[in-house]
Design an enzyme around this catalytic site. Sequence first.
Site, PDB file in Angstrom:
ATOM      1  CB  SER A 123       3.647  36.043   3.311  1.00  0.00           C
ATOM      2  OG  SER A 123       3.023  37.266   3.653  1.00  0.00           O
ATOM      3  CE1 TYR A 127       1.732  34.006   8.544  1.00  0.00           C
ATOM      4  CE2 TYR A 127       2.156  36.076   7.408  1.00  0.00           C
ATOM      5  CZ  TYR A 127       1.605  34.806   7.427  1.00  0.00           C
ATOM      6  OH  TYR A 127       0.927  34.339   6.316  1.00  0.00           O
TER       7      TYR A 127
END
Length: 321
Positions: A216, A229
């Site tokens: 990501s 995250y």
Amino acid sequence: MASISGNNAALKQREIQRDTDSKDRHTRAEAGDAMQAGARVYPVPPFPEQHLAKPGKETDVEPAPLYDAPYYAGSKKLAGKVALITGGDSGIGRSVAVLFAREGANVAISYLSEHSDAAATKAAVEAEGQRCILLPGDVGKREKCREIVRETVKQLGHLDVLVNNAAFQIHAADIGDISEEQFAMTLETNLHGYFFMAQAAIPHMAPGSAIVNTGSVTGIEGSGGLLDYSMTKGGIHAFTKALAAQLMGRGIRVNAVAPGPVWSPLNPADKQAEDVATFGAETPMKRPAQPEEIAPAYVFLSSSHCSSYITGEILPIVGGY
């Protein structure tokens, strides 16, 4: 004469200025629009306000994510291969499954509990003329990962490509707001799942096989609202590089795709409804990616025809950051 000459120059300057002002206004108007550079026009914010219950179903996302890439033509890049995709029921995973099938691969789909989404993915893969099996379960558990890999090999014959894609994400404004339960769930899904699935899959993978992890942009730049995250996605990037080094001698390549904002169930099942409405608007392209804009990168990194000299790399697809 000099005065006339000066007046003519001033008039010419004002003419140039008017022309430049007109171009500036046009440029500013264009800059306000979302960039469209694909084969079809993609949805742009604002989106309908929506907040989905975890883990989020693709059938509940409005507008529906675009995954089938109708203008993508397969060319047997994965002919005869078997791929296992975690989180393959929806979002990026679904689009990857469809394109893998279009390239000639049979596909195993691992997912948590979104049975209707998984059935739709299976139907889409089979429409491409390939086999698809569905393997529900929590990839954060080591034994479940072993079971999923065993079933993939048993039912489809072998395993050539592993796509670690399943993810858990939930925002928190302050580090103190992240409960032990949330922290454990994020680590188990995003790190344990990738590690245990790779650990189970590698003994079945021959030279020429490939692992593609979903990282990501948050693992590159961090995100203050997605602290845990971001931490796991950065870990996935490091895991990718380390595992690539370890598997070099076995002829198994390991890479990662690091997407920016993607229109899938993951974010409507996390963000508040008003934030979902503007999702992706902060990118230079002023819109989120659709899953079909990300999936070809997984084909590229999985196919030895395309990327046989690429391993240990993180490929950002972030909308122009």
